[in-house]
Write a protein that holds these residues in place. Structure first.
Motif, PDB file in Angstrom:
ATOM      1  N   VAL A  38      10.725  27.629  51.544  1.00  0.00           N
ATOM      2  CA  VAL A  38       9.516  27.966  50.791  1.00  0.00           C
ATOM      3  C   VAL A  38       8.418  27.111  51.429  1.00  0.00           C
ATOM      4  O   VAL A  38       8.633  25.928  51.653  1.00  0.00           O
ATOM      5  N   ARG A  40       6.770  27.583  54.457  1.00  0.00           N
ATOM      6  CA  ARG A  40       6.642  27.543  55.917  1.00  0.00           C
ATOM      7  C   ARG A  40       5.198  27.900  56.258  1.00  0.00           C
ATOM      8  O   ARG A  40       4.685  28.916  55.755  1.00  0.00           O
ATOM      9  N   THR A  92      -5.632  16.342  46.693  1.00  0.00           N
ATOM     10  CA  THR A  92      -5.471  15.234  45.742  1.00  0.00           C
ATOM     11  C   THR A  92      -6.748  14.397  45.718  1.00  0.00           C
ATOM     12  O   THR A  92      -7.271  14.068  44.649  1.00  0.00           O
ATOM     13  N   ASP A 186      -8.082  23.046  38.840  1.00  0.00           N
ATOM     14  CA  ASP A 186      -7.247  22.802  40.011  1.00  0.00           C
ATOM     15  C   ASP A 186      -6.859  24.183  40.522  1.00  0.00           C
ATOM     16  O   ASP A 186      -6.019  24.868  39.931  1.00  0.00           O
ATOM     17  N   HIS A 189      -3.723  26.568  44.403  1.00  0.00           N
ATOM     18  CA  HIS A 189      -2.937  27.742  44.826  1.00  0.00           C
ATOM     19  C   HIS A 189      -3.786  29.000  44.968  1.00  0.00           C
ATOM     20  O   HIS A 189      -3.237  30.042  45.325  1.00  0.00           O
ATOM     21  N   SER A 210      -6.423  23.545  47.743  1.00  0.00           N
ATOM     22  CA  SER A 210      -5.601  22.805  48.712  1.00  0.00           C
ATOM     23  C   SER A 210      -5.420  23.664  49.954  1.00  0.00           C
ATOM     24  O   SER A 210      -5.161  24.868  49.860  1.00  0.00           O
ATOM     25  N   LYS A 215       0.253  25.836  52.226  1.00  0.00           N
ATOM     26  CA  LYS A 215      -0.612  26.780  51.521  1.00  0.00           C
ATOM     27  C   LYS A 215      -0.921  27.981  52.397  1.00  0.00           C
ATOM     28  O   LYS A 215      -0.883  27.925  53.625  1.00  0.00           O
ATOM     29  N   ARG A 342      12.995  26.726  45.718  1.00  0.00           N
ATOM     30  CA  ARG A 342      12.522  25.473  45.102  1.00  0.00           C
ATOM     31  C   ARG A 342      12.276  25.624  43.602  1.00  0.00           C
ATOM     32  O   ARG A 342      11.764  26.642  43.159  1.00  0.00           O
ATOM     33  N   TYR A 344       9.960  24.548  41.651  1.00  0.00           N
ATOM     34  CA  TYR A 344       8.620  24.079  41.252  1.00  0.00           C
ATOM     35  C   TYR A 344       8.374  24.450  39.800  1.00  0.00           C
ATOM     36  O   TYR A 344       8.659  25.577  39.405  1.00  0.00           O
TER      37      TYR A 344
HETATM   38  N1  T4K Z   1      -2.534  20.749  42.705  1.00  0.00           N
HETATM   39  C1  T4K Z   1      -1.536  21.632  42.793  1.00  0.00           C
HETATM   40  C2  T4K Z   1      -1.334  22.620  41.695  1.00  0.00           C
HETATM   41  C3  T4K Z   1      -0.676  21.629  43.910  1.00  0.00           C
HETATM   42  O1  T4K Z   1       0.346  22.490  43.987  1.00  0.00           O
HETATM   43  C4  T4K Z   1      -0.911  20.680  44.931  1.00  0.00           C
HETATM   44  C5  T4K Z   1      -0.031  20.618  46.081  1.00  0.00           C
HETATM   45  C6  T4K Z   1      -1.993  19.788  44.794  1.00  0.00           C
HETATM   46  C7  T4K Z   1      -2.783  19.866  43.651  1.00  0.00           C
HETATM   47  C8  T4K Z   1      -2.279  18.745  45.825  1.00  0.00           C
HETATM   48  O2  T4K Z   1      -2.619  19.320  47.065  1.00  0.00           O
HETATM   49  P1  T4K Z   1      -2.566  18.447  48.435  1.00  0.00           P
HETATM   50  O3  T4K Z   1      -3.069  17.074  48.120  1.00  0.00           O
HETATM   51  O4  T4K Z   1      -1.123  18.447  48.913  1.00  0.00           O
HETATM   52  O5  T4K Z   1      -3.506  19.192  49.370  1.00  0.00           O
HETATM   53  C9  T4K Z   1       4.341  20.738  48.533  1.00  0.00           C
HETATM   54  C10 T4K Z   1       3.029  20.346  49.143  1.00  0.00           C
HETATM   55  O6  T4K Z   1       3.116  19.103  49.817  1.00  0.00           O
HETATM   56  C11 T4K Z   1       1.909  20.289  48.160  1.00  0.00           C
HETATM   57  O7  T4K Z   1       0.715  20.381  48.898  1.00  0.00           O
HETATM   58  C12 T4K Z   1       1.965  21.456  47.198  1.00  0.00           C
HETATM   59  N2  T4K Z   1       0.977  21.376  46.177  1.00  0.00           N
HETATM   60  C13 T4K Z   1       3.320  21.544  46.565  1.00  0.00           C
HETATM   61  C14 T4K Z   1       3.416  22.739  45.654  1.00  0.00           C
HETATM   62  O8  T4K Z   1       4.295  21.719  47.571  1.00  0.00           O
HETATM   63  P2  T4K Z   1       6.583  19.420  48.392  1.00  0.00           P
HETATM   64  O9  T4K Z   1       6.917  18.057  47.940  1.00  0.00           O
HETATM   65  O10 T4K Z   1       7.337  20.575  47.884  1.00  0.00           O
HETATM   66  O11 T4K Z   1       6.482  19.486  49.985  1.00  0.00           O
HETATM   67  P3  T4K Z   1       7.632  19.598  51.070  1.00  0.00           P
HETATM   68  O12 T4K Z   1       7.353  18.608  52.121  1.00  0.00           O
HETATM   69  O13 T4K Z   1       8.971  19.592  50.411  1.00  0.00           O
HETATM   70  O14 T4K Z   1       7.369  21.027  51.717  1.00  0.00           O
HETATM   71  C15 T4K Z   1       7.744  22.225  51.087  1.00  0.00           C
HETATM   72  C16 T4K Z   1       8.499  23.096  52.079  1.00  0.00           C
HETATM   73  O15 T4K Z   1       7.631  23.514  53.088  1.00  0.00           O
HETATM   74  C17 T4K Z   1       9.655  22.399  52.766  1.00  0.00           C
HETATM   75  O16 T4K Z   1      10.849  22.967  52.302  1.00  0.00           O
HETATM   76  C18 T4K Z   1       9.505  22.696  54.245  1.00  0.00           C
HETATM   77  C19 T4K Z   1       8.242  23.489  54.376  1.00  0.00           C
HETATM   78  N3  T4K Z   1       7.312  22.872  55.328  1.00  0.00           N
HETATM   79  C20 T4K Z   1       6.549  21.822  54.935  1.00  0.00           C
HETATM   80  C21 T4K Z   1       5.669  21.258  55.800  1.00  0.00           C
HETATM   81  C22 T4K Z   1       4.809  20.102  55.367  1.00  0.00           C
HETATM   82  C23 T4K Z   1       7.252  23.358  56.614  1.00  0.00           C
HETATM   83  O17 T4K Z   1       7.994  24.283  56.958  1.00  0.00           O
HETATM   84  N4  T4K Z   1       6.361  22.813  57.477  1.00  0.00           N
HETATM   85  C24 T4K Z   1       5.542  21.784  57.135  1.00  0.00           C
HETATM   86  O18 T4K Z   1       4.723  21.333  57.952  1.00  0.00           O
HETATM   87  O19 T4K Z   1       5.038  19.628  48.053  1.00  0.00           O
END
Ligand code: T4K
Length: 419
Positions: A38, A40, A92, A186, A189, A210, A215, A342, A344
Motif C-alpha cells: 500500500v 507505492r 506535519t 487536514d 489525503h 500531504s 500520496k 495495512r 490504517y
Molecule cells: N494527516 C494525515 C491524515 C495523514 O495521513 C498524514 C500522513 C499526515 C497528516 C502527515 O503527512 P506527512 O507529514 O507524512 O506529509 C504513511 C506516510 O508516511 C504518511 O505520510 C501517511 N499519512 C500515512 C497514511 O502513511 P506509514 O507509517 O504507513 O509509512 P510507511 O513507511 O510504512 O509506508 C507505507 C508503505 O508505502 C510501505 O508499505 C512501503 C510503501 N513505500 C513507502 C515509501 C516511503 C514505498 O513503496 N516507497 C516509499 O518511498 O505512514
C-alpha cells in the motif's frame, strides 16, 4: 510508467491457487514474489523529472523559494481555485504552521480515527487534542459529538477528509461560526478531490495537503497549506521561513518549513501525469468493488463518483459479525501471500502514546472509532498495481473466506506456536 510487482510463478498461480493447501499460510509459495505494498509511489515521467533536476543543478538554486517551488505553488492554487498555496517540507509541519497561525491554543477537537500526525501537530505545541468520534458512513468527524466536546478552553476544530472523502464541512463551519472557533482541515489525503463541485483546499480558514511519497501526488516529502485568507497566508509564509521578512529582518517566531527544489520538481512532474494517476486509481477501485461484491461482511468504502476524487485509498471494511474471517485473520492470510495490506489507522490516536497515558478512558467515548479500527484494511493500489494483481488479491480473499474455518484454525496454531 509503473514498475509492476512480479507474480510468483507467473500468472498461472491464479488458476492453481484453488485449493486450501495452495494458500501461503499453509506453506505454499506466496502469490507475489515481491511485496505488494500500500502506498507505492506514483512516479510520473522520469525524463521530465531528470530534466528538471538537471536544470536545478545548473541554476544552483536548491531551496529557499526557488523557481520550481513558485511554479508548483501557482499550479496548485490555479488547480484548486484558491487564492494562496504555501508549499512546505511535509504535511506535519504544515499542520503545525496552520495551527499556530490560527492561534489555536488550550483544546482543539480532532477525530481519533486519523494518522497520528493530526494529533501530534497539536500536542507538539502544548495544545490538547480532544478526540471526537466519527460518522461510520464517512469515517469523518461527527459534528454532533464535536458540539458536545466544546468547553471554555476550546479554540478550534480540525476536520480530516479521510481517504479523500470530504468530512461534514458545512456542519463544522456552522459550529465554528456559532461558537467562535477556528476551523481548519487536514486534507492530507484529499488533493484533487471536490466537495459539492468546489475543490478541497477552499474550506475552513486553511487546509493542509500531504505530498509524501505514499500520496497520490508526491514530492518525495512535502506538503502545502491553502487558504483564501490573505493575512493568514502572509503569516504562514513568514513562519515557514524563520519569520524573515527580508534580509536581516525577523518579524515573528518561525521555523524551517521550506520545500526544496527537487521536491517541487517531483511535484511538477507528477502534475503532468495526474489525470493518468486518477484514471488508474479509479480503475483499480472499481475492479476491487466488482471482484469483492457480494462477499459476506466485506464492504469497500465508497466514493461519490459525481465529485472529483483521487481514489488513492482502497479501503476494505470487514464486519466480523457477517464475515467468516475477521479483519486481522484476512490480513494475516494476505500478508503470507506478500500482499501487505495495512490496518490504517489502528489502533486509533487515543490508543497511542502519549494519548493512551493522558486519556486512558478515551475509548469509552469513541465507539465508532473503536469499531472502525477493528474493521478497516487498506488494500494495495496506485500505478504499480494493475488488473492482474487485483484479480489475484481478490482471488486469495475469496479462497481464504471459502476455507475460513481451517484458515482460522491455522492462524490460531501459528499464534500458539509463536510463528
Ligand atoms: N494527516 C494525515 C491524515 C495523514 O495521513 C498524514 C500522513 C499526515 C497528516 C502527515 O503527512 P506527512 O507529514 O507524512 O506529509 C504513511 C506516510 O508516511 C504518511 O505520510 C501517511 N499519512 C500515512 C497514511 O502513511 P506509514 O507509517 O504507513 O509509512 P510507511 O513507511 O510504512 O509506508 C507505507 C508503505 O508505502 C510501505 O508499505 C512501503 C510503501 N513505500 C513507502 C515509501 C516511503 C514505498 O513503496 N516507497 C516509499 O518511498 O505512514
Amino acid at each position: 510508467m509503473a514498475c509492476q510487482p512480479r507474480l510468483s510463478g507467473r500468472w498461472q498461480w491464479v488458476k492453481t491457487k484453488n485449493r486450501i493447501e495452495d494458500l501461503a499460510i499453509f506453506g505454499a509459495k506466496p502469490a507475489f514474489e515481491e511485496p505488494l505494498h500500500v502506498g507505492r509511489p506514483n512516479i510520473g515521467r522520469r525524463e521530465s523529472f531528470l530534466e528538471r533536476v538537471n536544470a536545478i543543478l545548473d541554476r544552483r538554486w536548491l531551496t529557499n523559494n526557488g523557481p520550481c517551488v513558485q511554479q508548483f505553488e501557482h499550479a496548485v492554487a490555479k488547480f484548486l481555485g484558491v487564492r494562496h498555496c504555501v508549499a512546505v517540507c511535509n504535511a506535519t509541519i504544515a499542520l503545525e504552521l496552520a495551527i499556530r497561525a490560527l492561534q489555536m491554543k488550550g483544546e482543539v477537537i480532532v477525530p481519533s480515527f486519523t494518522f497520528i500526525a493530526t494529533a501530534h501537530a497539536l500536542q507538539w505545541q502544548g495544545i490538547t487534542p480532544v478526540f471526537s468520534d466519527v460518522v461510520p458512513s464517512t469515517h469523518g468527524i461527527d459534528p454532533r459529538r464535536v458540539e458536545e466536546l466544546i468547553t471554555p478552553r476550546t479554540t478550534g476544530i480540525i476536520g480530516v477528509h479521510l481517504w479523500g472523502k470530504p468530512c461534514a464541512v458545512e456542519a463544522l463551519a456552522d459550529i465554528a461560526h456559532r461558537r467562535g472557533l477556528a476551523l481548519m482541515f487536514d486534507a492530507a489525503h484529499a488533493f484533487g478531490c471536490s466537495h459539492q463541485g468546489r475543490m478541497i483546499g477552499n474550506f475552513g480558514r486553511a487546509e493542509v495537503f500531504s505530498f509524501h511519497a505514499t500520496k497520490f501526488l508526491n514530492t518525495l516529502e512535502g506538503g502545502a497549506i491553502t487558504t483564501n485568507d490573505d493575512e493568514l497566508a502572509v503569516a504562514i509564509r513568514l513562519m515557514k521561513n524563520f519569520g524573515f521578512a527580508g534580509q536581516d529582518k525577523v518579524v515573528c517566531l518561525g521555523t524551517n518549513g521550506k520545500m526544496n527544489e527537487i521536491s517541487a520538481a517531483m511535484a511538477l512532474t507528477g502534475f503532468e501525469s495526474m489525470d493518468a494517476f486518477v484514471e488508474h486509481n479509479r480503475r483499480n477501485y472499481r475492479q476491487y468493488m466488482e471482484e469483492l461484491e457480494g462477499l459476506p461482511g466485506l464492504h469497500i468504502f465508497p466514493y461519490d463518483e459525481s465529485e472529483k476524487c483521487n481514489y488513492q485509498y482502497v479501503v476494505l471494511e470487514v464486519d466480523d459479525t457477517a464475515s467468516p474471517l475477521s479483519r486481522d485473520e484476512l490480513m494475516t492470510a494476505l500478508r503470507a501471500e506478500n500482499v501487505l495490506a495495512r490496518r490504517y489507522f489502528y489502533p486509533g490516536c487515543h490508543r497511542m502514546e502519549p494519548y493512551a497515558s493522558l486519556f486512558p478512558d478515551a475509548g469509552a467515548h469513541l465507539p465508532e472509532t473503536e469499531k472502525l479500527t477493528r474493521r478497516v484494511l487498506v488494500l494495495p493500489t496506485g500505478t504499480s498495481v494493475g488488473t492482474r494483481e487485483i484479480r489475484l488479491v481478490c482471488h486469495i480473499v475469496r479462497l481464504a473466506l471459502t476455507h475460513s474455518t481451517l484458515v482460522r484454525k491455522r492462524i490460531c496454531e501459528q499464534i500458539r506456536l509463536g510463528l
